[in-house]
Design a protein around this motif. Structure first.
Motif, short mmCIF file in Angstrom:
data_model
loop_
_atom_site.label_atom_id
_atom_site.label_comp_id
_atom_site.label_asym_id
_atom_site.label_seq_id
_atom_site.Cartn_x
_atom_site.Cartn_y
_atom_site.Cartn_z
N SER A 73 0.84 -1.09 0.10
CA SER A 73 0.15 -0.56 0.17
C SER A 73 0.96 1.58 0.18
N SER A 74 1.87 1.58 0.38
CA SER A 74 3.41 2.49 -0.04
C SER A 74 3.17 2.83 -0.99
N ARG A 75 2.46 1.79 -1.97
CA ARG A 75 2.79 1.96 -3.67
C ARG A 75 2.11 3.53 -4.12
N TYR A 76 1.13 3.35 -3.08
CA TYR A 76 -0.06 5.07 -3.26
C TYR A 76 0.94 5.90 -2.87
N LEU A 77 1.66 6.79 -1.45
CA LEU A 77 2.23 7.66 -1.04
C LEU A 77 3.63 7.49 -1.02
N SER A 78 3.06 9.09 -1.69
CA SER A 78 4.32 10.04 -1.95
C SER A 78 5.35 10.85 -1.05
N ASN A 79 6.57 11.47 -0.03
CA ASN A 79 7.04 11.51 0.55
C ASN A 79 8.32 12.64 0.09
N SER A 80 7.90 13.53 -1.44
CA SER A 80 8.47 14.10 -2.50
C SER A 80 7.33 15.96 -2.01
N SER A 81 8.51 16.98 -2.24
CA SER A 81 7.74 18.00 -2.63
C SER A 81 7.27 18.24 -4.02
N LYS A 82 7.31 17.65 -4.79
CA LYS A 82 6.78 17.08 -6.90
C LYS A 82 6.00 16.14 -6.55
N VAL A 83 4.47 15.99 -7.20
CA VAL A 83 3.88 15.09 -7.02
C VAL A 83 3.38 15.84 -8.98
N TYR A 84 3.39 13.90 -9.88
CA TYR A 84 2.14 14.19 -11.35
C TYR A 84 0.56 13.51 -11.12
N LEU A 85 -0.19 14.03 -11.25
CA LEU A 85 -1.77 13.46 -11.23
C LEU A 85 -2.60 14.07 -12.32
N PRO A 86 -2.72 12.67 -12.90
CA PRO A 86 -3.04 12.79 -14.68
C PRO A 86 -4.70 12.93 -14.14
N LEU A 87 -5.31 13.86 -15.37
CA LEU A 87 -6.78 14.97 -15.05
C LEU A 87 -7.75 13.49 -16.32
N ASP A 88 -9.05 13.82 -15.81
CA ASP A 88 -9.08 12.79 -16.78
C ASP A 88 -10.17 12.97 -18.06
N PRO A 89 -9.37 12.76 -19.36
CA PRO A 89 -9.71 12.88 -20.74
C PRO A 89 -11.04 13.08 -20.89
N SER A 90 -11.91 12.67 -20.23
CA SER A 90 -13.34 12.42 -21.22
C SER A 90 -14.26 12.85 -19.86
N ALA A 91 -13.84 14.15 -19.24
CA ALA A 91 -14.24 15.37 -18.20
C ALA A 91 -13.92 16.67 -18.79
N ASN A 92 -14.64 17.45 -18.16
CA ASN A 92 -14.19 18.87 -18.09
C ASN A 92 -13.71 19.44 -16.23
N THR A 93 -13.45 17.97 -15.89
CA THR A 93 -12.92 18.70 -13.93
C THR A 93 -12.50 16.72 -13.67
#
Length: 173
Positions: A73-93
């Motif tokens: 479950s630690s694969r879902y945790l970040s201890n960094s000062s930068k993250v990359y988040l995907p946006l949903d291309p099938s929506a506008n939000t």
């Protein structure tokens, strides 16, 4: 005669392959939202790493995978000062719940909603299409207000998401 036919068959089979039939791994794909985190208590902008940040978009079960080499479950945790988040291309939000100190007694979750327009761009026959996004939020309408926000300020640095080589949003906490 059979040998000539076989040679011609092999030659024609290889001649149908084009450079465009294989998508190069270096080809730019749909960019993720790049967020950097800064210390809110220091006047000069100073990067600050998070502790066990978990990012879960609406509709996700587990969250964004930050450490793909891990299997727990630690694969879902970040201890960094930068993250990359995907946006949903099938929506506008896309709405994310960002939880700092996930799993601890000091865990605190803030809800961020990213509004955007999208543009579908043809890359190549092998790679298909990618999406480019343009954030339509203002700096003040991303964070859902609550009485205990750990995020203190959000600044949109670059609203156009064209690559992952640049920071799009700065968050101060």
């Amino acid at each position: 005669m059979k040998k000539i036919f076989l040679v011609l068959l092999v030659a024609f089979s290889f001649s149908s392959c084009e450079k465009d039939d294989i998508c190069d791994a270096a080809t730019s794909t749909t960019p993720r939202l790049v967020i950097e985190f800064y210390d809110n208590l220091i006047a000069t902008p100073t990067l600050k790493s998070l502790t066990k940040l978990k990012a879960v978009a609406t509709g996700m079960d587990e969250g964004v995978v930050f450490n793909s080499t891990l299997t727990d479950s630690s694969r879902y945790l970040s201890n960094s000062s930068k993250v990359y988040l995907p946006l949903d291309p099938s929506a506008n939000t896309t709405t994310y719940t960002l939880t700092n100190n996930f799993g601890d007694t000091t865990a605190n979750a803030d809800v961020l909603t990213f509004n955007y327009t999208k543009n579908e761009v043809y890359v190549s026959r092998a790679c298909g299409y990618k999406y480019l996004f343009n954030l339509t939020n203002t700096n003040t309408d991303i964070l859902t207000p609550d009485t205990d926000n750990w995020i203190k300020n959000i600044i949109i640095v670059k609203p156009n998401l064209e690559t992952e080589n640049e920071v799009h949003i700065k968050i101060y906490f």
